[in-house]
Write a protein that holds these residues in place. Structure first.
Motif, short mmCIF file in Angstrom:
data_model
loop_
_atom_site.label_atom_id
_atom_site.label_comp_id
_atom_site.label_asym_id
_atom_site.label_seq_id
_atom_site.Cartn_x
_atom_site.Cartn_y
_atom_site.Cartn_z
N LEU A 194 0.89 -1.09 0.14
CA LEU A 194 -0.01 -0.20 0.17
C LEU A 194 0.85 1.36 0.05
CD1 LEU A 194 -2.82 1.42 0.42
CD2 LEU A 194 -2.48 1.13 2.84
N LEU A 195 1.82 1.34 0.87
CA LEU A 195 2.98 2.50 1.01
C LEU A 195 4.02 2.41 0.65
CD1 LEU A 195 1.34 2.79 4.85
CD2 LEU A 195 0.40 3.96 2.68
N GLY A 196 4.75 3.59 0.73
CA GLY A 196 6.28 3.76 0.25
C GLY A 196 6.54 3.71 -1.19
N LEU A 197 7.79 3.55 -1.41
CA LEU A 197 8.35 3.92 -2.91
C LEU A 197 7.79 2.80 -4.03
CD1 LEU A 197 11.93 4.56 -2.28
CD2 LEU A 197 10.01 6.13 -2.82
N ARG A 198 7.35 1.78 -3.61
CA ARG A 198 6.54 0.80 -4.41
C ARG A 198 5.34 0.56 -4.22
NH1 ARG A 198 7.12 -3.84 -4.04
NH2 ARG A 198 6.58 -4.48 -5.92
N GLY A 199 4.63 1.62 -3.34
CA GLY A 199 3.20 1.69 -2.94
C GLY A 199 2.20 2.16 -4.08
N ALA A 200 1.04 2.25 -3.77
CA ALA A 200 -0.07 2.57 -4.72
C ALA A 200 0.16 3.90 -5.06
CB ALA A 200 -1.56 2.42 -3.97
N ASN A 202 2.93 5.99 -5.09
CA ASN A 202 4.31 6.19 -5.88
C ASN A 202 4.29 5.77 -7.22
OD1 ASN A 202 6.53 7.88 -4.41
ND2 ASN A 202 5.42 7.00 -2.84
N ILE A 203 3.83 4.43 -7.34
CA ILE A 203 3.87 3.58 -8.65
C ILE A 203 2.88 4.01 -9.58
CG2 ILE A 203 4.32 1.41 -9.51
CD1 ILE A 203 6.55 2.28 -7.99
N PHE A 204 1.39 4.02 -8.82
CA PHE A 204 0.39 4.05 -9.80
C PHE A 204 -0.19 5.47 -9.88
CE2 PHE A 204 0.59 -0.34 -8.40
CZ PHE A 204 0.99 -0.98 -9.57
N GLY A 205 0.04 6.32 -8.95
CA GLY A 205 -0.61 7.63 -8.95
C GLY A 205 -0.26 8.42 -10.23
N PRO A 206 0.97 8.56 -10.40
CA PRO A 206 1.10 9.44 -11.84
C PRO A 206 0.61 9.06 -12.86
CG PRO A 206 3.31 9.07 -10.47
CD PRO A 206 2.12 8.13 -9.76
N ALA A 220 0.96 9.78 2.60
CA ALA A 220 0.86 9.88 3.96
C ALA A 220 -0.25 9.85 4.71
CB ALA A 220 1.51 11.54 4.65
N ALA A 221 -1.62 10.36 3.71
CA ALA A 221 -2.64 10.45 4.14
C ALA A 221 -3.27 8.79 4.17
CB ALA A 221 -3.68 10.97 2.91
N LEU A 222 -2.74 7.89 3.20
CA LEU A 222 -3.19 6.63 3.27
C LEU A 222 -2.53 5.97 4.56
CD1 LEU A 222 -4.11 7.21 0.38
CD2 LEU A 222 -3.10 5.23 -0.45
N GLU A 223 -1.15 6.24 4.73
CA GLU A 223 -0.57 5.90 5.90
C GLU A 223 -1.26 6.00 7.10
OE1 GLU A 223 3.93 5.38 7.91
OE2 GLU A 223 3.50 6.81 6.55
N ASP A 235 1.88 -3.93 4.29
CA ASP A 235 2.92 -4.40 3.67
C ASP A 235 2.77 -5.46 2.88
OD1 ASP A 235 4.57 -2.44 4.64
OD2 ASP A 235 4.93 -3.42 6.64
N SER A 236 1.45 -5.90 2.94
CA SER A 236 1.21 -7.39 2.10
C SER A 236 1.33 -7.23 0.61
CB SER A 236 -0.39 -7.99 2.59
OG SER A 236 -0.35 -7.96 4.01
N LYS A 237 1.68 -8.31 0.08
CA LYS A 237 1.73 -8.09 -1.44
C LYS A 237 0.34 -8.07 -2.18
CE LYS A 237 5.76 -10.97 -2.47
NZ LYS A 237 6.26 -12.02 -3.03
N GLY A 238 0.14 -7.03 -2.87
CA GLY A 238 -1.27 -6.72 -3.40
C GLY A 238 -2.14 -5.59 -2.71
N ALA A 239 -1.57 -5.16 -1.49
CA ALA A 239 -2.51 -4.16 -1.04
C ALA A 239 -2.79 -2.87 -1.65
CB ALA A 239 -1.66 -3.96 0.33
#
Length: 367
Positions: A194-200, A202-206, A220-223, A235-239
């Motif tokens: 869900l979060l971080g550099l590989r999260g929803a 950062n990766i898909f937002g743009p 940060a709002a999602l966190e 941190d789960s795969k697919g979150a």
């Protein structure tokens, strides 16, 4: 000769069903003695319900749900026995939002929750939710609200991802109770957290229109939401699938299953592949992403397991011969190269049929 035609959608021009029909028409035109078997495909994104209905039959229920920006939008629910199939992009898809109006920060998944509620009320004991193609980035907060979750301030769950920064408390117990006794499966090939550099975000937002300076505060709002409910699950795969919708589904008990494999099993693709001489698949853009749980790579693997050649027809081919071979693809043909971009976009069905006829001249043994 017997040919299996199993394409994905050609995004923006043809659904998977339409693409399969176009390829079949072109092939028959050039090789009328060949037998073609059409099995449209999906990886869980747009076209998920249409593909399954074409393969499984069942009953389609027409509904009106809340779209990503609060507007009413039509959607369909597929019921096959006690299993319901939900296509999340019908309620929160990027294609529901015109480009100038794309604001993933305020787009909501509330309509996805309405589809799930409709499935429950229809008596479903098993609900499979296809994830992909979303225009949202709210960690599934809207869906949770539609299922009965409560929060402070009131109404904040329906206001999109950015609003989650205001969240001070959330109770998902009512949503979990609403789905008690029901098996939930989230069909997606995205394994991002869900979060971080590989999260929803950062990766898909743009890809959905989130501007660079908005990425950190939106993440940060999602966190903030995750911290109030279950930070470890984030941190789960697919979150991070479908703007974090995968996370919300996990919160209410869903298990993640591979989207393409779900479709492959449902349409019995492996069984079909064993009965043909050639497998054709396709998509709008055959590129490096095609190797990551997409339809083309999934179909190519099935063809390889059956020891059948696999050929790709695509809007554009952006991979080289070496990458194709790694995926199990013998050859690939570009629609844009064959007929030009204007014809490919303006007359997609006719152009794809023409390309299929050209491919048949090379690959059909009946000619």
């Amino acid at each position: 000769m017997r040919v299996l035609i199993a394409p994905d959608k050609f995004a923006g021009t043809l659904s998977a069903v339409e693409a399969a029909e176009a390829i079949a028409a072109g092939w028959r035109q050039q090789a009328p003695d060949d037998e073609v078997v059409r099995v449209p495909m999906s990886d869980g994104g747009p076209g998920f319900v249409d593909v399954l209905q074409a393969a499984l039959g069942g009953e389609l229920a027409a509904l009106t749900v809340t779209g990503p920006l609060g507007e009413s939008t039509p959607a369909t629910l597929l019921l096959v026995g006690d299993t319901a199939y939900v296509e999340s992009s019908q309620a929160c898809g990027l294609d529901l939002i015109e480009a100038p109006n794309r604001e993933p920060e305020r787009a909501s998944t509330y309509g996805v929750g309405e589809l799930i509620v409709a499935a429950v009320e229809a008596g479903a004991k098993r609900i499979v939710i296809g994830l992909g193609g979303s225009g949202t980035n709210d960690a599934g907060a809207g869906m949770l609200a539609a299922l009965g979750a409560t929060a402070e301030p009131q109404g904040v769950l329906q206001q999109g991802g950015s609003a989650l920064q205001q969240l001070t408390s959330i109770d998902v117990t009512p949503a979990r109770e609403r789905l008690e006794g029901i098996e939930l499966l989230a069909a997606s090939d995205v394994d991002n957290p869900l979060l971080g550099l590989r999260g929803a975000t950062n990766i898909f937002g743009p890809q959905k229109g989130v501007e660079a300076e908005r990425i950190p505060p939106l993440d940060a709002a999602l966190e903030n939401l995750a911290t109030l409910v279950d930070r470890q699950l984030a941190d789960s795969k697919g979150a991070g699938a479908a703007g974090g919708l995968g996370y919300a589904l996990m919160l209410v008990g869903a298990s993640r299953v591979p989207g393409i494999e779900t479709i492959i099993d449902a349409v019995k693709l492996a069984e079909h592949a064993k009965t043909v001489d050639l497998v054709l698949t396709g998509e709008g853009g055959f590129d490096y992403q095609s190797a990551s749980g997409k339809v083309v790579s999934g179909v190519a693997k099935v063809a390889g397991d059956a020891i059948r050649p696999c050929v790709v027809l695509a809007g554009q081919v952006l991979v080289g011969a070496r990458e194709m071979r790694v995926m199990g693809v013998q050859s690939a043909y570009s629609l844009v190269d064959a007929v030009g971009k204007e014809a490919a976009m303006g007359q997609p069905a006719e152009s794809l049929a023409a390309l299929a006829a050209r491919v048949a001249r090379t690959w059909s043994r009946s000619i």
